[in-house]
Motif scaffolding. Sequence first.
Motif, PDB file in Angstrom:
ATOM      1  N   ALA A 133       0.824  -1.212   0.000  1.00  0.00           N
ATOM      2  CA  ALA A 133       0.000   0.000   0.000  1.00  0.00           C
ATOM      3  C   ALA A 133       0.856   1.258   0.000  1.00  0.00           C
ATOM      4  CB  ALA A 133      -0.921   0.004   1.217  1.00  0.00           C
ATOM      5  N   GLY A 134       2.178   1.077   0.127  1.00  0.00           N
ATOM      6  CA  GLY A 134       3.075   2.232   0.126  1.00  0.00           C
ATOM      7  C   GLY A 134       3.214   2.904   1.469  1.00  0.00           C
ATOM      8  N   CYS A 135       2.860   2.205   2.538  1.00  0.00           N
ATOM      9  CA  CYS A 135       2.915   2.776   3.888  1.00  0.00           C
ATOM     10  C   CYS A 135       4.251   2.404   4.529  1.00  0.00           C
ATOM     11  CB  CYS A 135       1.760   2.261   4.736  1.00  0.00           C
ATOM     12  SG  CYS A 135       0.136   2.678   4.078  1.00  0.00           S
ATOM     13  N   THR A 136       5.210   3.305   4.444  1.00  0.00           N
ATOM     14  CA  THR A 136       6.543   3.036   4.982  1.00  0.00           C
ATOM     15  C   THR A 136       6.921   3.968   6.122  1.00  0.00           C
ATOM     16  OG1 THR A 136       7.521   4.458   3.285  1.00  0.00           O
ATOM     17  CG2 THR A 136       7.364   2.091   2.789  1.00  0.00           C
ATOM     18  N   GLY A 137       5.985   4.774   6.592  1.00  0.00           N
ATOM     19  CA  GLY A 137       6.234   5.681   7.709  1.00  0.00           C
ATOM     20  C   GLY A 137       4.986   5.851   8.537  1.00  0.00           C
ATOM     21  N   PRO A 138       5.093   6.433   9.745  1.00  0.00           N
ATOM     22  CA  PRO A 138       3.967   6.455  10.681  1.00  0.00           C
ATOM     23  C   PRO A 138       2.849   7.438  10.357  1.00  0.00           C
ATOM     24  CG  PRO A 138       5.881   7.546  11.637  1.00  0.00           C
ATOM     25  CD  PRO A 138       6.342   6.934  10.353  1.00  0.00           C
ATOM     26  N   ARG A 139       3.023   8.326   9.400  1.00  0.00           N
ATOM     27  CA  ARG A 139       1.970   9.307   9.132  1.00  0.00           C
ATOM     28  C   ARG A 139       0.803   8.724   8.332  1.00  0.00           C
ATOM     29  NH1 ARG A 139       4.745  14.680   6.895  1.00  0.00           N
ATOM     30  NH2 ARG A 139       5.769  13.147   5.546  1.00  0.00           N
ATOM     31  N   ASP A 179       9.629  -6.761  -2.373  1.00  0.00           N
ATOM     32  CA  ASP A 179      10.780  -7.445  -1.783  1.00  0.00           C
ATOM     33  C   ASP A 179      11.612  -8.128  -2.868  1.00  0.00           C
ATOM     34  OD1 ASP A 179      10.718  -7.003   1.071  1.00  0.00           O
ATOM     35  OD2 ASP A 179       8.922  -8.234   1.165  1.00  0.00           O
ATOM     36  N   ALA A 180      10.934  -8.790  -3.797  1.00  0.00           N
ATOM     37  CA  ALA A 180      11.638  -9.489  -4.870  1.00  0.00           C
ATOM     38  C   ALA A 180      12.345  -8.516  -5.803  1.00  0.00           C
ATOM     39  CB  ALA A 180      10.659 -10.363  -5.656  1.00  0.00           C
ATOM     40  N   ALA A 181      11.739  -7.359  -6.049  1.00  0.00           N
ATOM     41  CA  ALA A 181      12.345  -6.370  -6.947  1.00  0.00           C
ATOM     42  C   ALA A 181      13.659  -5.847  -6.385  1.00  0.00           C
ATOM     43  CB  ALA A 181      11.371  -5.215  -7.186  1.00  0.00           C
ATOM     44  N   VAL A 182      13.703  -5.637  -5.059  1.00  0.00           N
ATOM     45  CA  VAL A 182      14.938  -5.152  -4.445  1.00  0.00           C
ATOM     46  C   VAL A 182      15.981  -6.265  -4.400  1.00  0.00           C
ATOM     47  CG1 VAL A 182      15.951  -4.179  -2.349  1.00  0.00           C
ATOM     48  CG2 VAL A 182      13.700  -3.404  -3.119  1.00  0.00           C
ATOM     49  N   ALA A 183      15.547  -7.482  -4.079  1.00  0.00           N
ATOM     50  CA  ALA A 183      16.484  -8.604  -3.980  1.00  0.00           C
ATOM     51  C   ALA A 183      17.196  -8.865  -5.300  1.00  0.00           C
ATOM     52  CB  ALA A 183      15.751  -9.861  -3.525  1.00  0.00           C
ATOM     53  N   THR A 184      16.499  -8.674  -6.405  1.00  0.00           N
ATOM     54  CA  THR A 184      17.082  -8.964  -7.718  1.00  0.00           C
ATOM     55  C   THR A 184      17.763  -7.756  -8.355  1.00  0.00           C
ATOM     56  OG1 THR A 184      14.933  -8.488  -8.751  1.00  0.00           O
ATOM     57  CG2 THR A 184      15.407 -10.786  -8.185  1.00  0.00           C
ATOM     58  N   GLY A 185      17.723  -6.600  -7.686  1.00  0.00           N
ATOM     59  CA  GLY A 185      18.332  -5.402  -8.239  1.00  0.00           C
ATOM     60  C   GLY A 185      17.479  -4.694  -9.258  1.00  0.00           C
ATOM     61  N   MET A 186      16.227  -5.124  -9.415  1.00  0.00           N
ATOM     62  CA  MET A 186      15.330  -4.447 -10.347  1.00  0.00           C
ATOM     63  C   MET A 186      15.136  -2.992  -9.916  1.00  0.00           C
ATOM     64  SD  MET A 186      11.714  -5.972 -11.724  1.00  0.00           S
ATOM     65  CE  MET A 186      12.494  -7.519 -12.174  1.00  0.00           C
ATOM     66  N   HIS A 187      15.123  -2.784  -8.590  1.00  0.00           N
ATOM     67  CA  HIS A 187      15.184  -1.442  -8.002  1.00  0.00           C
ATOM     68  C   HIS A 187      16.305  -1.448  -6.983  1.00  0.00           C
ATOM     69  CE1 HIS A 187      11.618   0.113  -9.957  1.00  0.00           C
ATOM     70  NE2 HIS A 187      10.922  -0.946  -9.573  1.00  0.00           N
ATOM     71  N   ASP A 199      13.173   3.384  -3.683  1.00  0.00           N
ATOM     72  CA  ASP A 199      12.983   3.427  -5.145  1.00  0.00           C
ATOM     73  C   ASP A 199      11.840   2.506  -5.560  1.00  0.00           C
ATOM     74  OD1 ASP A 199      15.120   5.150  -5.376  1.00  0.00           O
ATOM     75  OD2 ASP A 199      16.562   3.584  -5.899  1.00  0.00           O
ATOM     76  N   ALA A 200      11.812   1.304  -4.977  1.00  0.00           N
ATOM     77  CA  ALA A 200      10.788   0.330  -5.360  1.00  0.00           C
ATOM     78  C   ALA A 200       9.401   0.813  -4.975  1.00  0.00           C
ATOM     79  CB  ALA A 200      11.091  -1.015  -4.711  1.00  0.00           C
ATOM     80  N   VAL A 201       9.261   1.361  -3.781  1.00  0.00           N
ATOM     81  CA  VAL A 201       7.953   1.836  -3.329  1.00  0.00           C
ATOM     82  C   VAL A 201       7.476   2.996  -4.194  1.00  0.00           C
ATOM     83  CG1 VAL A 201       6.741   2.955  -1.415  1.00  0.00           C
ATOM     84  CG2 VAL A 201       8.212   0.978  -0.976  1.00  0.00           C
ATOM     85  N   ARG A 202       8.390   3.919  -4.521  1.00  0.00           N
ATOM     86  CA  ARG A 202       8.000   5.043  -5.383  1.00  0.00           C
ATOM     87  C   ARG A 202       7.543   4.566  -6.755  1.00  0.00           C
ATOM     88  NH1 ARG A 202      12.312   7.940  -2.884  1.00  0.00           N
ATOM     89  NH2 ARG A 202      13.780   7.114  -4.440  1.00  0.00           N
TER      90      ARG A 202
END
Length: 512
Positions: free
Chosen positions: A253-259, A441-449, A454-457
Amino acid sequence: MRDLLLALDNGTQSVRALIFDANGNLLAKERVPLDEYASPAPGRHEHDPLGFWRALCRACTALWTQQPGLRERIAAVAVTTQRATVVNVDERGEPLRPAITWLDQRKARQLPPLSLLWRTAFSAARVTDTIRYLQREAEANWIAENEPQIWQRTHKFLLLSGFLNYKLTGAFTDSAGAQVGYVPFDYKHHRWAAKRDWKWQAVCVQAQMLPELRAPGSILGEVHARAAQETGIAQGTPVVAAGTDKACEVLGAGCTGPRTAALSFGSAATINVCSPRYVEPIPFIPPYPAALPGAYDVEVQIFRGYWMVRWFMQQFAVADESELDALLDASPPGAMGLMVQPYWTPGLRAPGPHAKGAMIGFGDVHGKAHVYRALLEGIAYALREGKERIERRGHFTIESLRVAGGGSQSDAAMQLTADIFGLPAERPHVFETSGLGAAIDAAVATGMHATFDDAVRAMTRTVRTFEPDPKTRAMYDALYERVYKQMYGRLSPLYEAIAEITGYPGAPDASG
């Protein structure tokens, strides 16, 4: 060209195989319903572990039939699952008994003894009852007490994620982000508990019975030959550590911070805030690991939250979900004074172990449309109460909501949520946010992002925002403060009397 990501989402009601691209677009989806749950005794809820695996395999093979050209483009696969469902396996990785699911209510009677030091510490902290509750709820303790031969043969005691990752890779490795259950996990440091931690005394689990843990966004292994044959996923495809379905929903959902809080309108309704700090929503009840490495999901859960929608449809002969929004339209906000307290299942995170669901204000003007609206309003009131608890405990302010799960597809339910919370309620661009979180998670693990930021954006966004209506919000505020928040205190003595007279909850046939 390997430019796509496969997310395997084993929820409570179905297994879904989902293919996403690097921009978070859902390109293909197959869903296999899970209809083979068993209840061998009152309060028990089980499923064949291999039934979960077969459903996953069917979902995958159906994908390749539907979109054969996508199979060779899969760069990595990540698994996300329902939480707290456990599987006992032998040395060959074969299940020894049905999986005990998160909906199971059996309780252990013979509790492992704690040392005098820990008993004294818990007594001083006034959490002895909390610790005993956790011990009674631990599936490992029930199995060791009631099925000792099974427990003695148990080589590994896995959560469902660990079992499915084992089936894919042939290795007993799992994500630290998936460890939500009654196991000796250090929720603060996202690793197995230290040797002297009280959790090893509280549950009948030994260190060698648990899988190796890796952080979300790291490689667990590769799809081995047999799994490739059964799923159709190419042999050697990397398998990535993700998180639980709720954790992946928060990330997706793109929720990576408390706001911004993530609301999940699923079988269990939850409100989650992703926090860089360790914040206990209830003392001695930890925040869960996020699907974002090193972060915490501070959560309040309404057990069997939107499960009640299925109950409502069955009991009121509603054949199709498309009818539900019409029912909301047929009842005004406030449901003509009908109020619901949604404590369908007692538990530690409800106000008390004897809590029950309640409906008050019923009159001759009320019909099923009012009942349905009151159910959704009651769940939203309970989640708002959870929001306020999280804000008090975390010392931060939630400014907006993102809503995932089945209920998020209803415009009326989204507007109801915005009005009751008094906050903008945003709908993510895809319904399958748990699968999207696993794909991130998979996108970061493989270097796609390159990074999670970057991946969340790139992969998350919203498509519609529901703003609260000032007049409706004022009415909901009054009902929440003057009625809803008073209900439990007024009804609690009656709940305790009901339990004393009837033996439920806590009846012998549900705990043995």
